[in-house]
Write a protein that holds these residues in place. Structure first.
Motif, PDB file in Angstrom:
ATOM      1  N   GLN A  16       0.820  -1.214   0.000  1.00  0.00           N
ATOM      2  CA  GLN A  16       0.000   0.000   0.000  1.00  0.00           C
ATOM      3  C   GLN A  16       0.855   1.266   0.000  1.00  0.00           C
ATOM      4  O   GLN A  16       0.465   2.283  -0.558  1.00  0.00           O
ATOM      5  CB  GLN A  16      -0.931  -0.005   1.217  1.00  0.00           C
ATOM      6  CG  GLN A  16      -1.983  -1.100   1.181  1.00  0.00           C
ATOM      7  CD  GLN A  16      -2.854  -0.999  -0.064  1.00  0.00           C
ATOM      8  OE1 GLN A  16      -3.486   0.026  -0.325  1.00  0.00           O
ATOM      9  NE2 GLN A  16      -2.881  -2.068  -0.851  1.00  0.00           N
ATOM     10  N   THR A  17       1.995   1.197   0.658  1.00  0.00           N
ATOM     11  CA  THR A  17       2.901   2.360   0.704  1.00  0.00           C
ATOM     12  C   THR A  17       4.250   1.941   0.138  1.00  0.00           C
ATOM     13  O   THR A  17       4.819   0.920   0.541  1.00  0.00           O
ATOM     14  CB  THR A  17       3.080   2.866   2.144  1.00  0.00           C
ATOM     15  OG1 THR A  17       3.535   1.791   2.973  1.00  0.00           O
ATOM     16  CG2 THR A  17       1.772   3.412   2.688  1.00  0.00           C
ATOM     17  N   VAL A  18       4.763   2.735  -0.820  1.00  0.00           N
ATOM     18  CA  VAL A  18       5.997   2.392  -1.531  1.00  0.00           C
ATOM     19  C   VAL A  18       6.941   3.584  -1.487  1.00  0.00           C
ATOM     20  O   VAL A  18       6.525   4.730  -1.688  1.00  0.00           O
ATOM     21  CB  VAL A  18       5.707   2.005  -2.996  1.00  0.00           C
ATOM     22  CG1 VAL A  18       6.996   1.770  -3.767  1.00  0.00           C
ATOM     23  CG2 VAL A  18       4.825   0.774  -3.056  1.00  0.00           C
ATOM     24  N   GLY A  55      15.435   6.836  -6.283  1.00  0.00           N
ATOM     25  CA  GLY A  55      15.867   7.059  -7.656  1.00  0.00           C
ATOM     26  C   GLY A  55      14.844   6.623  -8.683  1.00  0.00           C
ATOM     27  O   GLY A  55      15.129   5.770  -9.532  1.00  0.00           O
ATOM     28  N   PRO A  56      13.630   7.200  -8.687  1.00  0.00           N
ATOM     29  CA  PRO A  56      12.604   6.767  -9.653  1.00  0.00           C
ATOM     30  C   PRO A  56      12.882   7.198 -11.084  1.00  0.00           C
ATOM     31  O   PRO A  56      12.257   6.684 -12.012  1.00  0.00           O
ATOM     32  CB  PRO A  56      11.325   7.425  -9.117  1.00  0.00           C
ATOM     33  CG  PRO A  56      11.801   8.617  -8.350  1.00  0.00           C
ATOM     34  CD  PRO A  56      13.117   8.223  -7.749  1.00  0.00           C
ATOM     35  N   GLY A  57      13.791   8.160 -11.299  1.00  0.00           N
ATOM     36  CA  GLY A  57      14.188   8.539 -12.654  1.00  0.00           C
ATOM     37  C   GLY A  57      13.034   8.988 -13.512  1.00  0.00           C
ATOM     38  O   GLY A  57      12.239   9.860 -13.139  1.00  0.00           O
ATOM     39  N   GLY A  58      12.893   8.357 -14.694  1.00  0.00           N
ATOM     40  CA  GLY A  58      11.836   8.738 -15.632  1.00  0.00           C
ATOM     41  C   GLY A  58      10.457   8.287 -15.231  1.00  0.00           C
ATOM     42  O   GLY A  58       9.495   8.567 -15.950  1.00  0.00           O
ATOM     43  N   GLY A  59      10.329   7.578 -14.112  1.00  0.00           N
ATOM     44  CA  GLY A  59       9.013   7.254 -13.578  1.00  0.00           C
ATOM     45  C   GLY A  59       8.579   5.816 -13.749  1.00  0.00           C
ATOM     46  O   GLY A  59       7.415   5.485 -13.465  1.00  0.00           O
ATOM     47  N   LEU A  60       9.479   4.923 -14.174  1.00  0.00           N
ATOM     48  CA  LEU A  60       9.092   3.527 -14.363  1.00  0.00           C
ATOM     49  C   LEU A  60       8.638   2.897 -13.045  1.00  0.00           C
ATOM     50  O   LEU A  60       7.631   2.169 -13.004  1.00  0.00           O
ATOM     51  CB  LEU A  60      10.266   2.741 -14.957  1.00  0.00           C
ATOM     52  CG  LEU A  60       9.998   1.280 -15.303  1.00  0.00           C
ATOM     53  CD1 LEU A  60       8.900   1.160 -16.349  1.00  0.00           C
ATOM     54  CD2 LEU A  60      11.276   0.596 -15.786  1.00  0.00           C
ATOM     55  N   THR A  84       6.037   7.312  -2.698  1.00  0.00           N
ATOM     56  CA  THR A  84       7.018   8.358  -2.411  1.00  0.00           C
ATOM     57  C   THR A  84       8.264   8.100  -3.252  1.00  0.00           C
ATOM     58  O   THR A  84       8.756   6.963  -3.318  1.00  0.00           O
ATOM     59  CB  THR A  84       7.404   8.366  -0.922  1.00  0.00           C
ATOM     60  OG1 THR A  84       6.224   8.552  -0.139  1.00  0.00           O
ATOM     61  CG2 THR A  84       8.385   9.480  -0.621  1.00  0.00           C
ATOM     62  N   GLY A  85       8.775   9.137  -3.906  1.00  0.00           N
ATOM     63  CA  GLY A  85      10.002   9.016  -4.698  1.00  0.00           C
ATOM     64  C   GLY A  85      11.050   9.986  -4.203  1.00  0.00           C
ATOM     65  O   GLY A  85      10.728  11.113  -3.817  1.00  0.00           O
ATOM     66  N   THR A 137      -2.182  12.573  -7.265  1.00  0.00           N
ATOM     67  CA  THR A 137      -2.401  12.918  -5.852  1.00  0.00           C
ATOM     68  C   THR A 137      -1.747  11.939  -4.889  1.00  0.00           C
ATOM     69  O   THR A 137      -1.451  12.299  -3.749  1.00  0.00           O
ATOM     70  CB  THR A 137      -3.911  12.987  -5.559  1.00  0.00           C
ATOM     71  OG1 THR A 137      -4.521  11.733  -5.931  1.00  0.00           O
ATOM     72  CG2 THR A 137      -4.559  14.121  -6.343  1.00  0.00           C
ATOM     73  N   ASN A 138      -1.513  10.699  -5.330  1.00  0.00           N
ATOM     74  CA  ASN A 138      -0.906   9.716  -4.421  1.00  0.00           C
ATOM     75  C   ASN A 138       0.607   9.600  -4.600  1.00  0.00           C
ATOM     76  O   ASN A 138       1.233   8.696  -4.061  1.00  0.00           O
ATOM     77  CB  ASN A 138      -1.543   8.337  -4.618  1.00  0.00           C
ATOM     78  CG  ASN A 138      -1.273   7.765  -5.996  1.00  0.00           C
ATOM     79  OD1 ASN A 138      -1.043   8.506  -6.953  1.00  0.00           O
ATOM     80  ND2 ASN A 138      -1.314   6.443  -6.103  1.00  0.00           N
ATOM     81  N   VAL A 139       1.200  10.517  -5.382  1.00  0.00           N
ATOM     82  CA  VAL A 139       2.654  10.499  -5.625  1.00  0.00           C
ATOM     83  C   VAL A 139       3.287  11.713  -4.958  1.00  0.00           C
ATOM     84  O   VAL A 139       2.833  12.854  -5.144  1.00  0.00           O
ATOM     85  CB  VAL A 139       2.959  10.495  -7.139  1.00  0.00           C
ATOM     86  CG1 VAL A 139       4.467  10.566  -7.376  1.00  0.00           C
ATOM     87  CG2 VAL A 139       2.385   9.253  -7.800  1.00  0.00           C
ATOM     88  N   HIS A 140       4.344  11.482  -4.194  1.00  0.00           N
ATOM     89  CA  HIS A 140       5.058  12.552  -3.486  1.00  0.00           C
ATOM     90  C   HIS A 140       6.543  12.444  -3.832  1.00  0.00           C
ATOM     91  O   HIS A 140       7.189  11.442  -3.510  1.00  0.00           O
ATOM     92  CB  HIS A 140       4.860  12.429  -1.975  1.00  0.00           C
ATOM     93  CG  HIS A 140       3.432  12.190  -1.573  1.00  0.00           C
ATOM     94  ND1 HIS A 140       2.480  13.192  -1.579  1.00  0.00           N
ATOM     95  CD2 HIS A 140       2.786  11.049  -1.200  1.00  0.00           C
ATOM     96  CE1 HIS A 140       1.317  12.688  -1.208  1.00  0.00           C
ATOM     97  NE2 HIS A 140       1.475  11.386  -0.970  1.00  0.00           N
ATOM     98  N   LEU A 141       7.064  13.464  -4.490  1.00  0.00           N
ATOM     99  CA  LEU A 141       8.455  13.440  -4.941  1.00  0.00           C
ATOM    100  C   LEU A 141       9.301  14.385  -4.096  1.00  0.00           C
ATOM    101  O   LEU A 141       8.913  15.527  -3.855  1.00  0.00           O
ATOM    102  CB  LEU A 141       8.548  13.838  -6.414  1.00  0.00           C
ATOM    103  CG  LEU A 141       9.961  13.810  -7.015  1.00  0.00           C
ATOM    104  CD1 LEU A 141      10.480  12.384  -7.093  1.00  0.00           C
ATOM    105  CD2 LEU A 141       9.981  14.466  -8.390  1.00  0.00           C
TER     106      LEU A 141
END
Length: 741
Positions: free
Chosen positions: A336-338, A342-347, A361-362, A387-391
């Motif tokens: 549920q929480t990741v 280093g997410p880079g281009g978003g893969l 979270t990235g 909304t569920n992505v936090h960089l």
């Protein structure tokens, strides 16, 4: 000037000029490193920079040869026709004429500073706008071109200290204060101007120092020439900012010393072209399109590509990712929480969205990558704006240590540079892969959480497995039970050429049950992967050796070399698979001793030093009257040489230590250089308050004080840094400066 001399104070314009030249020199070194790091692998960049910085010393030598009081040319050379011809060609013979021309120091200083300032834009034009751009992979061509302007700067600084030695302490203070400001402000210049324009701006700064010096003279042509040089460099900078007339060329070459991007650009079968570029103090990032792909690849300094996958918001578009090795951990216990390091281009973000994760979270080190991802959102969509992505922009390990949240999954895929993997000089690394880092990841997992590590090379997979074993043991799990918390899956060797995602390690907070391990093995076979290790269900060698509590990491390495040489190493060759620590975080350096490339380089340096020492001994033997003075000078040379060695060792060690604390490598370097150089400047100013007769006693006392400070650092620094790690970055930077000052 005479009034200032009577008051015992140097003219403010002289101090300002020294400060500006020193500022420009250090900032030029950093900007030069930033430019060539885009084109060359980093250890070649360091060699080019070393060759260029040597120009400072050669400039000081030229000052002695051209303007020094002692006649350095032996009597025998005066009578030899060949020697007279060489000296005349070099301009060294008519020294009496030169000394008469340089009776007032302002001429020499103005010409040296002006020459340095005008040479900076000239070398940018030569290297990036003329035929020399075809030789940017030649270390000698690039090094010698960059060598010339620093010769002029070295001559300027040497002449200042030689002619105004009575003010040496204050001049040294201005010198180091300028270098300190250069170390800090060059990061701002690189962020907003880029590498080439930053160097052009530094040329204008040097010409400003020449103008300040010229105004001390009564000669109108000298003032006019310096002002004209300043106007010319400022105008050139303004024109280049608006038109980008001079910039780093799009280098296309098959030379192995160049980066992967530039080799691709030279390959007509690839059809590669750069479609966007973003500069920052950390790196230059290029967005590249290939003829055979709809994806956009983001290259950091010409290497380590990350891809923007086409995505328009419909998860059905990316269903094929379920057959990608990186998606394998999402099949079991949907997190549920990741946290993606280093997410880079978003893969990583796309895979987490496909798995239905609630919060993602990235932590990305390079700030240019999310900017370019946003720029090409017509290709990859607004993946960092859901909304569920936090960089967060920063260093992944530092973020984990400062974070209070726990995650179901911590994901680290290819979190090291290909440049370090493929080189013989793995001296640069991060804190993401150390034993303490793995302990931090486990501490930030939920009770059912898992840590995932992906890499390209088999030996690095084994080192990660041994690192996870030690981290689990540190959490109180017996050695023979640690394999129950790990699983390994790989792609088939026939597919290694398809990309760097080859091996995957899963480390679980809770031991895998036999049913879970068997399920992972079946899933791996169904997806055409190779189940390397599934605890209890499938335990081939070398992973089965982990059950032996008496087998440490070095024993594992030796046994691997003896029994399984095909596993990534030649027969009988022992790789160092021992887990690395925060004190020595070189995860990708698998050599048992010093890296072979560095051994050859160090041997060459030793040979050169021995040869130079032999020539000096022969020279002194031939001129015995100088031997006594040389003996006294040798002690001073050793003293100042050891100061330089000590400074560099302290700088390197502190940079390694504070990168994790400050969370950003470039910020760490800027803070360290600023504080150390500013402290040195203060020491230089204070030094002239002491009487020369008491110099020896004061130097000894300061030496003892330094030893006491180092002991205090050793005993208390880590405790202090750990206690303040949660502070805001500005507060941590300020504390680091105060500690170092």
């Amino acid at each position: 000037m005479e009034a200032a001399r009577r008051r015992g104070q140097p003219p403010p314009s002289l101090l300002a000029a020294v400060l500006l030249v020193s500022f420009s020199v250090l900032a030029f070194e950093v900007a030069l490193t930033r430019c060539f790091s885009v084109l060359l692998r980093y250890h070649f960049v360091f060699l080019v920079l070393s060759m260029a910085v040597c120009g400072l010393g050669v400039g000081g030598l030229l000052d002695f040869l051209l303007f020094g009081e002692r006649d350095w040319v032996p009597e025998a050379c005066r009578r030899h026709p060949a020697a007279r011809l060489i000296c005349g060609a070099l301009g060294l013979w008519p020294r009496a004429l030169l000394r008469r021309w340089a009776q007032t120091p302002w001429r020499v200083l103005t010409f040296a500073a002006l020459g340095y300032g005008l040479l900076l834009p000239l070398i940018i034009v030569l290297l990036f706008r003329t035929g020399l751009s075809g030789y940017l992979t030649s270390l000698w061509v690039v090094g010698l071109v960059c060598f010339v302007p620093l010769c002029a700067a070295g001559l300027f600084l040497s002449h200042v200290f030689g002619r105004f030695s009575g003010w040496a302490g204050r001049l040294y203070g201005a010198d180091l204060a300028g270098a300190a400001l250069g170390a800090l402000l060059v990061l701002v210049a690189l962020q907003f101007l880029g590498g080439t324009n930053a160097i052009l701006a530094l040329g204008a700064v040097a010409c400003l120092s020449a103008t300040l010096i010229a105004w001390q003279s009564a000669e109108l042509p000298l003032k006019a020439g310096a002002a004209a040089g300043l106007a010319l460099t400022v105008a050139f900078l303004g024109a280049n900012l608006s038109r980008r007339w001079v910039d780093l060329p799009t280098l296309a070459t098959h030379d192995s010393r160049a980066k992967e991007l530039y080799r691709d650009l030279a390959d007509p079968n690839q059809g590669a072209r750069i479609v966007a570029t973003d500069w920052n103090a950390f790196a230059r990032t290029d967005a590249v399109r290939y003829r055979f792909s709809d994806e956009i690849f983001l290259y950091t300094d010409g290497d380590v590509p990350t891809n923007i996958r086409p995505f328009r918001g419909d998860l059905h578009e990316i269903r094929d990712l379920t057959r990608f090795l990186g998606y394998f951990p999402f099949f079991f216990r949907r997190p549920q929480t990741v946290l993606s390091i280093g997410p880079g281009g978003g893969l990583d973000i796309l895979m987490a969205q496909l798995a239905g994760c609630r919060e993602i979270t990235g932590v990305e080190l390079n700030p240019s990558i999310p900017r370019l991802v946003d720029r090409f959102r017509d290709v990859g969509g607004p993946i960092y704006h859901y909304t569920n992505v936090h960089l967060t922009i920063g260093e992944g390990r530092s973020f984990v240590r400062r974070c209070d949240e726990k995650f179901d999954l911590i994901y680290a895929a290819l979190t090291f540079a290909n440049t370090t993997q493929t080189s013989n000089l793995a001296f640069v690394d991060s804190y993401v892969h150390t034993r303490e880092a793995f302990e931090d990841y486990l501490a930030h997992l939920t009770p059912q959480g898992r840590f995932v590590f992906m890499c390209q090379l088999s030996p690095l997979l084994l080192r990660a497995v041994l690192t996870a074993r030690e981290a689990l043991m540190a959490r109180g799990i017996p050695a023979q039970q640690t394999p129950d918390h790990m699983a390994v899956v790989s792609i088939r060797p026939a597919l290694y050429g398809t990309g760097p995602y080859r091996h995957l390690l899963i480390v679980s907070q809770r031991a895998f049950s036999l049913a879970e391990a068997a399920d992972m093995g079946r899933t791996a076979f169904a997806l055409d992967f190779v189940p390397g290790f599934c605890p209890g269900a499938y335990e081939p060698t070398p992973f089965s050796w982990l059950r032996d509590p008496g087998l440490d990491s070095m024993g594992f390495s030796r046994r691997l070399a003896e029994e399984l040489p095909p596993y990534g190493v030649p027969a009988g060759f022992v790789r160092n698979l021992k887990p690395v620590s925060d004190d020595s975080p070189f995860f990708v350096d698998l050599s048992m001793t010093v890296a072979p490339g560095f051994r050859r380089f160090a041997l060459g340096i030793v040979v050169l030093c021995v040869a130079a020492g032999g020539l000096l001994v022969v020279y002194l033997w031939r001129r015995r009257e100088l031997a006594l003075g040389a003996g006294r000078a040798g002690g001073a040379a050793a003293y100042f040489g050891l100061l330089g060695v000590g400074f560099m060792i302290a700088e390197i060690c502190l940079a390694q230590k504070l990168t994790f604390y400050l969370g950003y490598p470039v910020l760490s370097l800027g803070v360290i250089l600023f504080a150390l150089l500013l402290g040195g400047a203060a020491g230089g100013i204070i030094s002239q308050r002491r009487e020369p007769q008491a110099l020896g006693r004061h130097v000894s006392l300061v030496g003892l004080w330094i030893v006491a400070v180092l002991v205090a650092f050793f005993l208390g620094l880590r405790v202090l840094l750990d206690a303040t790690l949660a502070w805001p970055v500005l507060a941590r930077s300020g504390l680091a400066m105060v500690i170092l000052l």
